[in-house]
Write an enzyme that holds these catalytic residues in place. Structure first.
Site, PDB file in Angstrom:
ATOM      1  N   HIS A 205      10.685  47.228  18.317  1.00 35.65           N
ATOM      2  CA  HIS A 205      11.774  46.356  18.757  1.00 35.65           C
ATOM      3  C   HIS A 205      12.864  47.144  19.483  1.00 35.65           C
ATOM      4  O   HIS A 205      13.336  48.169  18.989  1.00 35.65           O
ATOM      5  CB  HIS A 205      12.402  45.653  17.556  1.00 35.65           C
ATOM      6  CG  HIS A 205      11.526  44.617  16.926  1.00 35.65           C
ATOM      7  ND1 HIS A 205      11.593  43.288  17.263  1.00 35.65           N
ATOM      8  CD2 HIS A 205      10.558  44.716  15.981  1.00 35.65           C
ATOM      9  CE1 HIS A 205      10.706  42.603  16.549  1.00 35.65           C
ATOM     10  NE2 HIS A 205      10.062  43.452  15.752  1.00 35.65           N
TER      11      HIS A 205
ATOM     12  N   ASP B 224      16.043  46.298  20.014  1.00 35.04           N
ATOM     13  CA  ASP B 224      17.301  46.337  19.272  1.00 35.04           C
ATOM     14  C   ASP B 224      17.154  47.025  17.924  1.00 35.04           C
ATOM     15  O   ASP B 224      18.145  47.202  17.203  1.00 35.04           O
ATOM     16  CB  ASP B 224      17.885  44.931  19.094  1.00 35.04           C
ATOM     17  CG  ASP B 224      16.902  43.952  18.483  1.00 35.04           C
ATOM     18  OD1 ASP B 224      15.723  44.316  18.313  1.00 35.04           O
ATOM     19  OD2 ASP B 224      17.305  42.808  18.182  1.00 35.04           O
TER      20      ASP B 224
ATOM     21  N   GLU C 151       4.265  38.869   7.021  1.00 34.55           N
ATOM     22  CA  GLU C 151       5.239  39.876   6.590  1.00 34.55           C
ATOM     23  C   GLU C 151       6.088  39.282   5.472  1.00 34.55           C
ATOM     24  O   GLU C 151       5.924  39.614   4.306  1.00 34.55           O
ATOM     25  CB  GLU C 151       6.121  40.319   7.766  1.00 34.55           C
ATOM     26  CG  GLU C 151       7.119  41.409   7.410  1.00 34.55           C
ATOM     27  CD  GLU C 151       8.097  41.720   8.541  1.00 34.55           C
ATOM     28  OE1 GLU C 151       8.727  42.785   8.469  1.00 34.55           O
ATOM     29  OE2 GLU C 151       8.252  40.894   9.461  1.00 34.55           O
TER      30      GLU C 151
ATOM     31  N   ASP D 122       7.994  49.508  14.061  1.00 36.31           N
ATOM     32  CA  ASP D 122       8.791  48.294  13.921  1.00 36.31           C
ATOM     33  C   ASP D 122      10.197  48.542  14.440  1.00 36.31           C
ATOM     34  O   ASP D 122      10.556  48.071  15.515  1.00 36.31           O
ATOM     35  CB  ASP D 122       8.800  47.806  12.474  1.00 36.31           C
ATOM     36  CG  ASP D 122       9.267  46.369  12.332  1.00 36.31           C
ATOM     37  OD1 ASP D 122       9.278  45.652  13.358  1.00 36.31           O
ATOM     38  OD2 ASP D 122       9.596  45.949  11.213  1.00 36.31           O
TER      39      ASP D 122
END
Length: 371
Positions: free
Chosen positions: A27, A29, A216, A313
């Site tokens: 990701h 951000d 998840e 991630d």
């Protein structure tokens, strides 16, 4: 062996950082440098919880290690706050690519949600353009430093809002200009992919690939919806597919397992699992199996023939890198270089690229591991 985010580890005398890697679940951000947050925050008058990069890195790590995806996601309020201008987005994207290249990544897909970056009046088109500019600058900077890397955008819609069709249309509009796929992200439990069926139907009609966060914070129903409603070609995390496996017996290294229909479908169709070991521990995604890396069902899924891939991630929140994730797995499950190569080949095969380019990527990985 000591393993840290920015360090390196050798396996069989080989630098893991120096091995060619593919990053599928990363990701934008979630990978902002702490120093960049401090500098961009200062420029806009944002209150940042630490004045020094190391202290801010500690803050992220502590807040993220909560065992809850909802709490984990709250840390993104700080990173997205400094990504509301074209200049901020371009800088973050450029540094993101530079960090990937320094980690040995030769192909990466960066996911981010344009709808979260409109706070200063930028349009959806303008924020995508700003990120693409940063990606290209990062690729050029990497090349100048002797590293070849290609990065594609996974344009992402937030699953708890109602803009998914608009974001899907944005992703298709940027096909061939940087966008390679689509995703939905955000709070998973209570917001199934079926809520966005119209968007996924549109993407299917345009033959535009999608990966979906599923398995998840929610279980098998979420995965099922991702495959049926979302037509997902990959599963974002997908770790809870292991809930559809019944371990009947164990005898030494031999494990007898009965498959549920969903697990068998995912395994037999070779649908890639975008597993993120450290993040899965932090968010409680594997709490059914335990709280240590050794409890992660990664190895069970790998040994049973699932198409497992290794991902970070969120580099900042999990204070990790792809090198670190691979080193952790190698240490805990006693993997060798052949295992690490398999994970990269799985990722290359699952990349949202034309088959000719995936084959070239596979060749680069094979050559890099052979050297």
């Amino acid at each position: 062996m000591p393993i840290d985010q920015h360090g390196d580890t050798t396996l069989e005398g080989v630098s893991i950082r120096g091995l060619p890697k593919v990053s599928l679940h990363d990701h934008l951000d979630g990978g902002v440098r702490p120093q960049t947050i401090i500098e961009l925050g200062d420029a806009i008058g944002l209150e940042v919880p630490a004045a020094e990069a190391g202290e801010l890195a500690d803050w992220f790590a502590e807040r993220s290690d909560s065992g809850s995806l909802v709490e984990y996601l709250k840390t993104f309020d700080l990173t997205t706050a400094v990504m509301q201008t074209a200049e901020g987005l371009t800088r973050v994207a450029r540094e993101f690519v530079e960090d990937l290249a320094a980690d040995g990544v030769i192909y990466g897909e960066v996911r981010w949600a344009p709808e979260q970056h409109l706070g200063t009046g930028l349009s959806l088109e303008e924020v995508v353009e700003a990120v693409q500019s940063g990606i290209e600058e990062g690729e050029e900077a990497a090349e100048e430093n002797g590293r070849d890397i290609r990065v594609g955008q996974l344009i992402t819609a937030m699953r708890h809002t109602d803009r998914s069709l608009e974001i899907a249309e944005l992703a298709v509009a940027w096909r061939g200009r940087g966008a390679v796929g689509f995703d939905i992200a955000g709070p998973e439990d209570g917001f199934p992919p079926s809520r966005h069926k119209v968007a996924f139907d549109y993407l299917a009609s345009e033959f535009f690939p999608a990966t979906v966060h599923a398995g998840e914070a929610a279980g098998l129903d979420s995965i099922r919806s991702a495959l049926i409603d979302g037509r997902a070609l990959r599963l974002g995390h997908g770790v809870r597919i292991a809930e559809d496996l019944d371990v009947v017996s164990r005898a030494g290294d031999e494990v007898l397992v009965e498959f549920g229909e969903l697990a068998r479908w995912v395994r037999d169709r070779e649908i890639p699992l975008e597993l993120s070991p450290s993040s899965n521990l932090q968010t409680g995604a594997i709490e059914r199996w335990g709280t240590e890396m050794a409890d992660h069902p990664f190895d069970l899924l790998y040994q049973l023939g699932f198409s497992v891939t290794v991902n970070v991630d969120n580099r900042t929140m999990s204070r990790t890198s792809l090198t670190r994730e691979l080193a952790l797995l190698a240490e805990v499950f006693e993997y060798d270089l052949d295992d690490l190569e398999t994970f990269q080949l799985n990722a290359a095969a699952g990349a949202f690229l034309p088959i000719e380019e995936r084959e070239e990527l596979i060749e680069l990985i094979a050559e890099g591991f052979e050297r």
